[in-house]
Design a protein around this motif. Sequence first.
Motif, short mmCIF file in Angstrom:
data_model
loop_
_atom_site.label_atom_id
_atom_site.label_comp_id
_atom_site.label_asym_id
_atom_site.label_seq_id
_atom_site.Cartn_x
_atom_site.Cartn_y
_atom_site.Cartn_z
N LEU A 1 0.69 18.93 -8.97
CA LEU A 1 -0.61 18.78 -9.64
C LEU A 1 -0.79 19.86 -10.70
CD1 LEU A 1 -3.27 17.26 -9.84
CD2 LEU A 1 -4.19 18.77 -8.05
N LYS B 1 1.03 18.82 -13.76
CA LYS B 1 0.29 17.80 -14.51
C LYS B 1 -0.82 18.44 -15.34
CE LYS B 1 0.95 14.04 -11.16
NZ LYS B 1 1.36 12.97 -12.10
N ASN C 1 -7.98 13.32 -2.77
CA ASN C 1 -7.21 12.08 -2.90
C ASN C 1 -6.01 12.28 -3.81
OD1 ASN C 1 -6.99 9.29 -2.17
ND2 ASN C 1 -7.55 8.76 -4.26
N ALA C 2 -6.12 13.16 -4.80
CA ALA C 2 -4.97 13.45 -5.66
C ALA C 2 -3.84 14.06 -4.82
CB ALA C 2 -5.37 14.41 -6.77
N PHE C 3 -4.17 14.98 -3.93
CA PHE C 3 -3.14 15.56 -3.06
C PHE C 3 -2.51 14.48 -2.18
CE2 PHE C 3 -5.60 19.78 -3.27
CZ PHE C 3 -4.84 20.20 -4.34
N ARG C 4 -3.33 13.60 -1.62
CA ARG C 4 -2.81 12.54 -0.75
C ARG C 4 -1.85 11.64 -1.53
NH1 ARG C 4 -3.57 7.24 0.31
NH2 ARG C 4 -5.00 7.10 -1.46
N ARG C 5 -2.26 11.20 -2.72
CA ARG C 5 -1.44 10.29 -3.51
C ARG C 5 -0.15 10.96 -3.98
NH1 ARG C 5 -4.24 5.73 -5.79
NH2 ARG C 5 -2.85 5.85 -7.58
N ILE C 6 -0.22 12.24 -4.32
CA ILE C 6 0.99 12.95 -4.76
C ILE C 6 1.97 13.09 -3.60
CG2 ILE C 6 1.87 15.17 -5.56
CD1 ILE C 6 -0.67 15.42 -7.26
N SER D 1 -12.01 13.49 -5.33
CA SER D 1 -10.97 13.20 -6.31
C SER D 1 -9.79 14.16 -6.17
CB SER D 1 -11.54 13.29 -7.73
OG SER D 1 -12.07 14.59 -7.98
N ILE D 2 -10.06 15.42 -5.82
CA ILE D 2 -8.99 16.40 -5.65
C ILE D 2 -8.23 16.13 -4.35
CG2 ILE D 2 -8.43 18.85 -5.45
CD1 ILE D 2 -9.48 18.01 -8.19
N GLU E 1 4.80 11.16 -5.28
CA GLU E 1 5.38 11.99 -6.34
C GLU E 1 6.14 13.21 -5.86
OE1 GLU E 1 3.26 12.37 -10.09
OE2 GLU E 1 1.58 11.30 -9.17
#
Length: 361
Positions: free
Chosen positions: A331, A334, A75-80, A72-73, A84
């Motif tokens: 992140l 957020k 993938n959060a970096f990838r999506r950001i 989850s972490i 973003e």
Amino acid sequence: MAEGSGSLYDPRRHVRILSERVRDVSSVDYPGHFPGEDHSWDLAKFTENFHLEVQRLSQRSVEFDLVGVDASIANAFRRIMIAEVPTVAIESVYAWDNTSIIVDEVLSQRIGLIPIHVDPRRIDVKSEGDESTDRNTLVFNLDVRCSRNTKAKRGATADSELYINHEVLSSHLQWVPQGEQAEVFEADPPRATNPNIVLAKLRPGQAVKMELHAVRGVGKDHAKFSPVATASYRLLPLVVLNPDKPVPKESAEKFAACFAPGVIHVDKRSGKVRVEEKNLRKDTVSREVLRHPEFEGCVELKRIRDFFLFHVESESAYPPEDLLPEAIQILRGKIAAIRQATEALLDEDQTMDSQDAMQTD
């Protein structure tokens, strides 16, 4: 390598690859926590298991390993990074003249996708309804006219020899400083990241004249603001040989050929095989070895669930090595916002409880 929390051979870190399916994909309800065990978060323990290492760095791309975090972490970096991290792109196009065969709308879409080399941190966000100023907008001119080359050699057939400005390129974008922008961007003037993008082709008499306004935005609003061409990761492959059922010596070369070159080493004298751990990242986990009945039970194919091999290509003003730190900063912002909102809710609940207690008294 002995099994342990930091070992590649720790079964808790494994995703099993079978011939027809994948097992042990889902993590536990709370990543890194297991029933009946004390997994209180500890900075020293996290630091021991976590590491980030750059494997390859070029002018436009970076490959790095991110180890010791939940999917989850990662993938959060990838999506950001994709959606973003802010960049600057052309938002408004004012067409004064366009006699090319490409209509204004299509040419405007092409122009909007040109990556602009400018530090977005020097540009304010332009919200809907805001006026354009030198603080939130960059202005470019595009003025190209095609003509015949009167000095072309007899018999020349190449467009570049017959015509002048037969292509509209991203390098034709000319930045027009507004207000204090000349001083702000003096050291690194705004320009197209890639000067050789072909936008249109012209013939003598055809011309394109436009005024372009660029603003700051993020990829979740439009793909043209995304700072990356690709931002992806995969899990580190793991090949585990069964010591109780060794690979038949007569089939050792066939066994090695089932994997990417360098992953399996075959001893020429003894015919024994071993896994080259340093080359595991080269394997594509094709499952070819599982197709051959003579190798059944000789090997297990796995992936390490918390070992992420990232590949990121920058198509913006950011050097590729700066994209992950930018994503981490976003992140953290957020998390800070969520923490602030949570604390406000707790304060509100405490205030209401106090009021209820006073009314009861």
